[in-house]
Structure formats: C-alpha cells, structure tokens
Motif scaffolding. Structure first.
Motif, PDB file in Angstrom:
ATOM      1  N   ASN A  65      46.456 -23.703  22.120  1.00  0.00           N
ATOM      2  CA  ASN A  65      47.848 -23.900  21.939  1.00  0.00           C
ATOM      3  C   ASN A  65      48.610 -22.591  21.405  1.00  0.00           C
ATOM      4  OD1 ASN A  65      49.846 -25.912  21.392  1.00  0.00           O
ATOM      5  ND2 ASN A  65      49.553 -25.850  19.219  1.00  0.00           N
ATOM      6  N   ASN A  66      47.967 -21.782  20.874  1.00  0.00           N
ATOM      7  CA  ASN A  66      48.850 -20.252  20.526  1.00  0.00           C
ATOM      8  C   ASN A  66      49.294 -19.754  22.195  1.00  0.00           C
ATOM      9  OD1 ASN A  66      48.773 -20.794  17.983  1.00  0.00           O
ATOM     10  ND2 ASN A  66      46.981 -19.184  17.819  1.00  0.00           N
ATOM     11  N   TYR A  67      48.378 -19.804  22.963  1.00  0.00           N
ATOM     12  CA  TYR A  67      48.518 -19.386  24.456  1.00  0.00           C
ATOM     13  C   TYR A  67      49.915 -20.358  25.023  1.00  0.00           C
ATOM     14  CZ  TYR A  67      47.962 -17.478  29.118  1.00  0.00           C
ATOM     15  OH  TYR A  67      48.055 -16.753  30.345  1.00  0.00           O
ATOM     16  N   LEU A  68      49.545 -21.504  24.875  1.00  0.00           N
ATOM     17  CA  LEU A  68      50.617 -22.375  25.547  1.00  0.00           C
ATOM     18  C   LEU A  68      52.101 -22.043  24.966  1.00  0.00           C
ATOM     19  CD1 LEU A  68      49.305 -25.991  25.435  1.00  0.00           C
ATOM     20  CD2 LEU A  68      49.921 -24.695  27.293  1.00  0.00           C
ATOM     21  N   ILE A  69      52.200 -21.886  23.585  1.00  0.00           N
ATOM     22  CA  ILE A  69      53.351 -21.362  22.797  1.00  0.00           C
ATOM     23  C   ILE A  69      53.885 -19.934  23.124  1.00  0.00           C
ATOM     24  CG2 ILE A  69      54.060 -20.704  20.523  1.00  0.00           C
ATOM     25  CD1 ILE A  69      52.319 -22.809  19.273  1.00  0.00           C
ATOM     26  N   GLU A  70      52.942 -19.253  23.564  1.00  0.00           N
ATOM     27  CA  GLU A  70      53.327 -17.800  24.172  1.00  0.00           C
ATOM     28  C   GLU A  70      53.977 -17.901  25.494  1.00  0.00           C
ATOM     29  OE1 GLU A  70      50.314 -14.575  25.343  1.00  0.00           O
ATOM     30  OE2 GLU A  70      49.850 -15.004  23.315  1.00  0.00           O
ATOM     31  N   LEU A  71      53.635 -18.934  26.266  1.00  0.00           N
ATOM     32  CA  LEU A  71      54.191 -19.288  27.700  1.00  0.00           C
ATOM     33  C   LEU A  71      55.404 -20.135  27.503  1.00  0.00           C
ATOM     34  CD1 LEU A  71      50.754 -20.136  29.281  1.00  0.00           C
ATOM     35  CD2 LEU A  71      52.164 -18.070  29.567  1.00  0.00           C
ATOM     36  N   GLU A  86      41.433 -16.936  37.362  1.00  0.00           N
ATOM     37  CA  GLU A  86      41.089 -15.527  37.559  1.00  0.00           C
ATOM     38  C   GLU A  86      42.037 -14.949  38.824  1.00  0.00           C
ATOM     39  OE1 GLU A  86      39.544 -11.969  37.060  1.00  0.00           O
ATOM     40  OE2 GLU A  86      37.992 -13.552  36.458  1.00  0.00           O
ATOM     41  N   ASN A  87      42.380 -15.769  39.651  1.00  0.00           N
ATOM     42  CA  ASN A  87      43.480 -15.373  40.819  1.00  0.00           C
ATOM     43  C   ASN A  87      44.826 -16.047  40.293  1.00  0.00           C
ATOM     44  OD1 ASN A  87      41.505 -14.251  42.344  1.00  0.00           O
ATOM     45  ND2 ASN A  87      40.599 -16.169  42.875  1.00  0.00           N
ATOM     46  N   SER A  88      45.290 -16.079  39.128  1.00  0.00           N
ATOM     47  CA  SER A  88      46.380 -16.590  38.676  1.00  0.00           C
ATOM     48  C   SER A  88      47.314 -15.767  37.970  1.00  0.00           C
ATOM     49  CB  SER A  88      46.197 -17.955  38.023  1.00  0.00           C
ATOM     50  OG  SER A  88      45.832 -17.750  36.502  1.00  0.00           O
ATOM     51  N   ASN A  89      48.338 -16.247  37.372  1.00  0.00           N
ATOM     52  CA  ASN A  89      49.173 -15.540  36.651  1.00  0.00           C
ATOM     53  C   ASN A  89      48.910 -15.687  35.189  1.00  0.00           C
ATOM     54  OD1 ASN A  89      50.872 -14.465  38.502  1.00  0.00           O
ATOM     55  ND2 ASN A  89      52.050 -16.121  38.463  1.00  0.00           N
ATOM     56  N   PHE A  90      47.886 -16.301  35.085  1.00  0.00           N
ATOM     57  CA  PHE A  90      47.208 -16.738  33.384  1.00  0.00           C
ATOM     58  C   PHE A  90      45.927 -16.282  33.144  1.00  0.00           C
ATOM     59  CE2 PHE A  90      50.299 -19.628  35.378  1.00  0.00           C
ATOM     60  CZ  PHE A  90      51.103 -19.598  34.222  1.00  0.00           C
ATOM     61  N   LYS A  91      45.662 -15.063  33.464  1.00  0.00           N
ATOM     62  CA  LYS A  91      44.086 -14.349  33.374  1.00  0.00           C
ATOM     63  C   LYS A  91      43.688 -14.591  32.009  1.00  0.00           C
ATOM     64  CE  LYS A  91      43.106 -11.393  37.236  1.00  0.00           C
ATOM     65  NZ  LYS A  91      43.350 -10.095  37.763  1.00  0.00           N
ATOM     66  N   PRO A  92      44.425 -14.282  31.040  1.00  0.00           N
ATOM     67  CA  PRO A  92      43.854 -14.393  29.708  1.00  0.00           C
ATOM     68  C   PRO A  92      42.924 -15.779  29.382  1.00  0.00           C
ATOM     69  CG  PRO A  92      46.266 -13.790  29.598  1.00  0.00           C
ATOM     70  CD  PRO A  92      45.883 -14.182  30.865  1.00  0.00           C
ATOM     71  N   ASP A 140      52.499 -22.187  39.102  1.00  0.00           N
ATOM     72  CA  ASP A 140      52.489 -21.963  37.794  1.00  0.00           C
ATOM     73  C   ASP A 140      52.503 -23.048  36.625  1.00  0.00           C
ATOM     74  OD1 ASP A 140      52.037 -19.507  38.361  1.00  0.00           O
ATOM     75  OD2 ASP A 140      54.031 -18.365  37.479  1.00  0.00           O
ATOM     76  N   LEU A 141      53.309 -23.796  37.059  1.00  0.00           N
ATOM     77  CA  LEU A 141      53.361 -25.323  36.271  1.00  0.00           C
ATOM     78  C   LEU A 141      52.071 -25.863  36.313  1.00  0.00           C
ATOM     79  CD1 LEU A 141      55.373 -26.708  34.110  1.00  0.00           C
ATOM     80  CD2 LEU A 141      55.955 -28.082  36.043  1.00  0.00           C
ATOM     81  N   GLY A 142      51.468 -25.984  37.596  1.00  0.00           N
ATOM     82  CA  GLY A 142      50.243 -26.716  37.566  1.00  0.00           C
ATOM     83  C   GLY A 142      49.129 -26.034  36.696  1.00  0.00           C
ATOM     84  N   PHE A 143      49.203 -24.715  36.626  1.00  0.00           N
ATOM     85  CA  PHE A 143      48.223 -23.872  36.000  1.00  0.00           C
ATOM     86  C   PHE A 143      48.439 -24.253  34.344  1.00  0.00           C
ATOM     87  CE2 PHE A 143      47.353 -21.193  39.507  1.00  0.00           C
ATOM     88  CZ  PHE A 143      45.920 -21.265  39.477  1.00  0.00           C
ATOM     89  N   ILE A 144      49.771 -24.188  33.827  1.00  0.00           N
ATOM     90  CA  ILE A 144      49.939 -24.548  32.619  1.00  0.00           C
ATOM     91  C   ILE A 144      49.777 -26.050  32.314  1.00  0.00           C
ATOM     92  CG2 ILE A 144      52.002 -24.897  31.100  1.00  0.00           C
ATOM     93  CD1 ILE A 144      53.282 -22.610  32.740  1.00  0.00           C
ATOM     94  N   LYS A 145      49.832 -26.893  33.032  1.00  0.00           N
ATOM     95  CA  LYS A 145      49.413 -28.343  32.798  1.00  0.00           C
ATOM     96  C   LYS A 145      47.956 -28.301  32.666  1.00  0.00           C
ATOM     97  CE  LYS A 145      53.111 -30.860  34.843  1.00  0.00           C
ATOM     98  NZ  LYS A 145      53.577 -31.795  35.993  1.00  0.00           N
TER      99      LYS A 145
END
Ligand SMILES: [Fe+2]
Length: 262
Positions: A124-130, A181-187, A70-75
């Motif tokens: 950035n708003n999505y990052l803040i959500e996370l 698509e295949n992650s926890n970050f579909k938005p 997950d951290l890899g996706f956030i990065k």
C-alpha cells in the motif's frame, strides 16, 4: 487478555489503520506472553470480515485481463495488496475460530497475521508513492470464500487455505517478479522477495498443523487432502507447481509426487 476476543475484534475491524493497530497489539501481547488461550469466546460464522468500503468486490471473471501498460502493472500491485489484506483476515480467523488447539497454533497464526499486515503496508505504501492507494480498483473475493467454507473444521482450513491458496502464491511469484523486472515498477521485485520468503513460512505453518491433525485423527494426509479438494474445489489442482519452494514449505516427498502426478 483473551486471545480469541482480540483476534475477533481485529478480524471484524473495518478500518484499515485500526485493523493494523489491533494486529500489532495482538502480536506484542503474544510476545509478552500476555495472551490467554484458555478462556473461550463465542464462535460465530463470519460471512463478511471487517474490510473497508473500497475496494468494490466483483466476481473474479469480471476483472478485465491486465495489460502490459503502466496502469496494468499498478492494477497488479493493487491485486496483490488486496491478497495481503485478505491474508490478515485469514490468519485472524484461524486464531479466533478454532479454540481447542495447542497454544503454539495461535502463536503461529498471530505471527502470520502480523507478517501479512506488514506485507499489506509494504504494497500500500508503494501504491501511495505511485499516486494510488488500496481501494482504488475492483477486487475479487475468492480468498475469503474458501475461508468461510472451511470454518467447520480446522483440518479442512489448514488443508485448503495455506496449502492450496497461499501455496499458489509460491507457484506464481517468480513469474510475476520476472514481469516486474522488465517494467517501470522494479521495486516490486524486492518487495515480492520479502513476501515470498515470509509466505514459505506461512505455508509451512499450515503444513505442520495439517500433518499434526492428520496424525491425531489417524488420517492419511494425501487421501484426506484429495477428498477435501474434490469436496471444495471439485477439480484437481493445476500446476505448474514451484516444487523447490513447496519443499521448503514442508510438503512431503509423497505429497509433491501426488501434485506432480496431477
Ligand atoms: Fe502475505
């Protein structure tokens, strides 16, 4: 209102929120036909455009390869957010620096700056959500480097920033979307759809002005492009290229053949 002065102020502004405000203002003034594109403004070379203290800028090579955690996706989201932040500055610099172009050129690039600031805010708003925000991870400086290196000629800038750097985004986005698509970050898939569609328009603007300038100077667009690639990148562009998207973005049939032959 002096369009170049306002663009310069926004470019150099170091606060993220203030920069976005200045870009919104510039965009509104453009729509209200309140901008003067004739009055000149001193042109200086900008080695470091306005950016917040964070993220730390590091050499591209020193950013660790992103993993599938997950951290890899956030990065990855942060890295794209950084690209969008840079893209605001790229567009503002195009407005500010080349002060003898037709009005349409400035109107185009102000629109790009505005859309890039929207992209930045989406991410950035999505990052803040996370639970994160822009600046939390290291980032690289490749985009500004090419912008700075092409500040001597609007033709070189149009050739290498929208048509190479931004067009690379068109090549890469569908693959990145598949990973999300295949992650926890579909938005991210939907956000990247919005960005991708706008980005086609930005590359198209780059293509339109590049082709116009080549025509004005009686230059062959492919030969000139090839020379600029050798001069500034030193090696051929690497595919695979998203031919469908590049077609929509105004690359000619000949240019696409040239790319595919590489
Ligand atoms: Fe963008």
């Amino acid at each position: 209102m002096n369009a170049f002065e306002l663009a310069f102020n926004a470019l150099m502004c170091r606060s993220v929120t203030d920069k976005i405000k200045l870009v919104n203002q510039l965009h509104t003034f453009k729509d209200q036909l309140n901008l003067n594109y004739q009055a000149k403004y001193p042109i200086i070379s900008v080695k470091t455009p306005g950016r917040p203290e964070k993220p730390n800028l590091v050499r591209f090579q020193s950013i660790p390869k992103r993993d599938k955690s997950d951290l890899g996706f956030i990065k990855t989201i942060h890295a794209i957010c950084h690209i969008e932040f840079n893209a605001i500055n790229l567009a503002l610099d195009a407005v500010y620096r080349f002060q003898d172009m037709p009005n349409g050129f400035y109107q185009d690039w102000i629109k790009v700056a505005f859309e890039e600031s929207q992209h930045f805010q989406l991410l950035n708003n999505y990052l803040i959500e996370l639970g994160y925000q822009y600046g939390d991870f290291d980032a690289h400086n490749g985009l500004w480097k090419m912008t700075h290196e092409t500040d001597y000629d609007v033709l070189a800038r149009m050739a290498l920033v929208p048509r190479v750097l931004e067009a690379r985004g068109l090549d890469a986005t569908p693959k990145i979307q598949k990973r999300f698509e295949n992650s926890n970050f579909k938005p991210m898939v939907g956000l990247l759809d919005i960005i991708f569609n706008d980005e086609i328009g930005h590359v198209k603007i780059g293509n339109t002005w590049y082709h116009t300038l080549c025509q004005q100077r009686s230059l062959d667009s492919i030969q000139t492009f090839d020379q600029l690639i050798q001069k500034h990148i030193g090696e051929s562009l690497r595919g695979p290229f998203n031919i469908e998207a590049r077609k929509l973005a105004g690359f000619s049939e000949k240019e696409l053949n040239y790319l595919q032959a590489l």
